[in-house]
Motif scaffolding. Structure first.
Motif, short mmCIF file in Angstrom:
data_model
loop_
_atom_site.label_atom_id
_atom_site.label_comp_id
_atom_site.label_asym_id
_atom_site.label_seq_id
_atom_site.Cartn_x
_atom_site.Cartn_y
_atom_site.Cartn_z
N ALA A 107 13.99 31.77 24.95
CA ALA A 107 12.40 31.23 25.01
C ALA A 107 12.68 30.36 26.60
O ALA A 107 11.47 30.35 27.03
CB ALA A 107 12.43 30.22 24.04
N LEU A 108 13.71 29.95 26.80
CA LEU A 108 13.69 29.23 28.22
C LEU A 108 14.05 30.04 29.18
O LEU A 108 14.13 29.57 30.33
CB LEU A 108 14.75 27.99 28.14
CG LEU A 108 14.59 26.97 26.91
CD1 LEU A 108 15.65 26.03 26.86
CD2 LEU A 108 13.27 26.20 27.44
N LEU A 109 14.57 31.51 29.19
CA LEU A 109 14.95 32.05 30.07
C LEU A 109 14.01 32.30 31.39
O LEU A 109 14.25 32.16 32.60
CB LEU A 109 15.26 33.43 29.62
CG LEU A 109 16.30 34.43 30.52
CD1 LEU A 109 17.62 33.59 30.69
CD2 LEU A 109 16.78 35.68 29.50
N GLU A 110 12.75 32.96 31.16
CA GLU A 110 11.90 33.16 32.32
C GLU A 110 11.44 31.78 32.83
O GLU A 110 11.17 31.70 34.06
CB GLU A 110 10.43 34.00 31.68
CG GLU A 110 10.86 35.37 31.38
CD GLU A 110 11.44 36.03 32.46
OE1 GLU A 110 11.31 35.54 33.66
OE2 GLU A 110 12.76 36.96 32.26
N TRP A 111 11.16 30.68 31.95
CA TRP A 111 10.91 29.45 32.46
C TRP A 111 11.92 29.10 33.72
O TRP A 111 11.57 28.54 34.56
CB TRP A 111 11.07 28.58 31.18
CG TRP A 111 10.01 27.48 31.50
CD1 TRP A 111 8.75 27.35 31.27
CD2 TRP A 111 10.41 26.06 31.29
NE1 TRP A 111 8.21 25.83 31.33
CE2 TRP A 111 9.32 25.21 31.59
CE3 TRP A 111 11.63 25.42 31.54
CZ2 TRP A 111 9.51 23.73 31.84
CZ3 TRP A 111 11.85 24.02 31.77
CH2 TRP A 111 10.62 23.35 31.74
N GLN A 112 13.17 29.05 33.05
CA GLN A 112 14.12 28.69 34.39
C GLN A 112 14.19 29.60 35.34
O GLN A 112 14.29 29.36 36.69
CB GLN A 112 15.51 28.90 33.58
CG GLN A 112 15.54 27.89 32.41
CD GLN A 112 16.94 27.91 31.78
OE1 GLN A 112 18.15 27.50 32.10
NE2 GLN A 112 17.19 28.58 30.97
N ARG A 113 13.78 30.96 35.38
CA ARG A 113 14.00 31.87 36.59
C ARG A 113 12.55 31.50 37.36
O ARG A 113 12.83 31.74 38.58
CB ARG A 113 13.69 33.21 35.91
CG ARG A 113 15.21 33.76 35.42
CD ARG A 113 15.25 35.15 35.17
NE ARG A 113 16.55 35.47 34.43
CZ ARG A 113 16.82 36.37 33.56
NH1 ARG A 113 15.90 37.26 32.76
NH2 ARG A 113 18.10 36.57 33.11
N ASP A 114 11.66 30.85 36.90
CA ASP A 114 10.53 30.80 37.60
C ASP A 114 10.89 29.57 38.88
O ASP A 114 10.12 29.35 39.53
CB ASP A 114 9.26 30.28 36.99
CG ASP A 114 8.70 31.29 36.32
OD1 ASP A 114 9.01 32.46 36.38
OD2 ASP A 114 7.87 31.24 35.30
N TYR A 115 12.07 28.83 38.44
CA TYR A 115 12.28 27.80 39.73
C TYR A 115 12.75 28.28 40.83
O TYR A 115 12.93 27.79 41.78
CB TYR A 115 13.45 26.90 38.75
CG TYR A 115 12.96 25.84 38.10
CD1 TYR A 115 12.23 24.47 38.85
CD2 TYR A 115 12.32 26.01 36.84
CE1 TYR A 115 11.87 23.52 37.94
CE2 TYR A 115 11.74 24.85 36.10
CZ TYR A 115 11.15 23.87 36.78
OH TYR A 115 10.80 22.91 36.13
N ALA A 116 13.20 29.55 40.84
CA ALA A 116 13.63 30.44 42.03
C ALA A 116 12.32 30.78 43.06
O ALA A 116 11.77 31.82 42.74
CB ALA A 116 14.32 31.65 41.69
N LYS A 117 12.18 29.55 43.86
CA LYS A 117 11.09 29.70 44.69
C LYS A 117 11.74 29.45 46.14
O LYS A 117 12.58 28.70 46.28
CB LYS A 117 10.15 28.67 44.45
CG LYS A 117 9.44 28.77 42.94
CD LYS A 117 8.00 28.24 43.07
CE LYS A 117 7.06 28.78 41.97
NZ LYS A 117 7.45 27.90 40.50
N PRO A 118 10.75 29.98 47.33
CA PRO A 118 11.35 29.67 48.44
C PRO A 118 11.42 28.35 48.95
O PRO A 118 10.58 27.62 48.41
CB PRO A 118 10.40 30.54 49.44
CG PRO A 118 9.63 31.39 48.58
CD PRO A 118 9.56 30.69 47.06
N PRO A 119 12.42 27.99 49.85
CA PRO A 119 13.22 28.76 50.54
C PRO A 119 14.62 29.13 49.66
O PRO A 119 15.47 29.94 50.10
CB PRO A 119 13.81 27.75 51.79
CG PRO A 119 13.68 26.32 51.20
CD PRO A 119 12.41 26.44 50.22
#
Ligand code: DC
Length: 224
Positions: A107-119
């Protein structure tokens, strides 16, 4: 948009990875994800709702719907500032229990991946390099002996004026390591490509220098 670069820093509690990850993120001007804080908040709300750890679907639902946000260095649950509350041993233990549930991790996987933002993102946790960001550019696995980690925690708590017992802290840390390392879902383990560092007898400055060397060797464009 090109791929956002990610640095993962994994390791057991008390290895110093949180402080290290924050320092690396600040130095590079990148985003920072403290994934342990997510599990700690979930541990707290599960206990508050008096839900048994066996009710995995209910806990996964809580995980998917937590009104959690990180604003500057504070952790907010709805409007409640839980930054200090999540740092207690009780919250750490509750986190370790809910973190062992595969449905929760999912359940938390995509939520954590969304933190990968530039830079870029520096992500701190247990499975950042193995599961959440398997194609991260730089992976670090930071450890230290259980005795050293317990001693660091003991000093921190004493500084805060809290009475603690070193022997029971060491025992708790061992139990938590055992649970985090032996669970079937995303156990605490170093990614194959990770640079493994042992901070037991190393100053944190030295650890930081070694990590930055690895970062600049892998991502030379970051060197100004
Ligand atoms: O890093 P920490 O001590 O704040 O983590 C608290 C607990 O959360 C830890 O016992 C294991 C769990 N955790 C996890 O399973 N996966 C992560 N990525 C981060 C933390």
């Amino acid at each position: 948009m090109g791929k956002v670069p990610v640095i993962t820093i994994d390791g057991p509690s008390g290895s110093g990875k949180g402080t290290l990850a924050q320092r690396v993120a600040e130095t590079l001007g990148w985003h920072f994800l403290d994934s342990g804080a997510i599990y700690r908040v979930l541990g707290i709300i599960t206990e508050r709702a008096d839900i048994s750890v066996d009710c995995v679907d209910k806990i996964a639902e809580l995980a998917a719907n937590m009104p959690l946000s990180f604003i500057r260095s504070r952790t907010l649950l709805g409007e409640e500032d839980v930054s200090d509350l999540i740092r207690t041993e009780t919250a750490g233990n509750a986190a370790s229990k809910v973190a062992a549930i595969p449905q929760v991790r999912h359940a938390l996987l995509e939520w954590q991946r969304d933190y990968a933002k530039p830079p870029g993102l520096v992500a701190d946790g247990r499975d950042m390099g193995t599961v959440v960001f398997p194609s991260a550019e730089v992976k670090i696995f930071l450890t230290a002996s259980a005795e050293e980690r317990a001693l660091r925690r003991y000093k921190q708590l004493k500084e805060k004026g809290l009475g603690v017992n070193l022997a029971s802290l060491t025992e708790e840390i061992r139990e938590r390591d055992e649970r985090d390392s032996n669970r079937s879902a995303a156990p605490l383990t170093a990614a194959d490509q990770a640079l493994q560092l042992d901070s037991t007898a190393m100053a944190m400055d030295e650890v930081f220098q070694q990590v930055m060397q690895k970062v600049f060797a892998t991502l030379p464009n970051l060197r100004q």
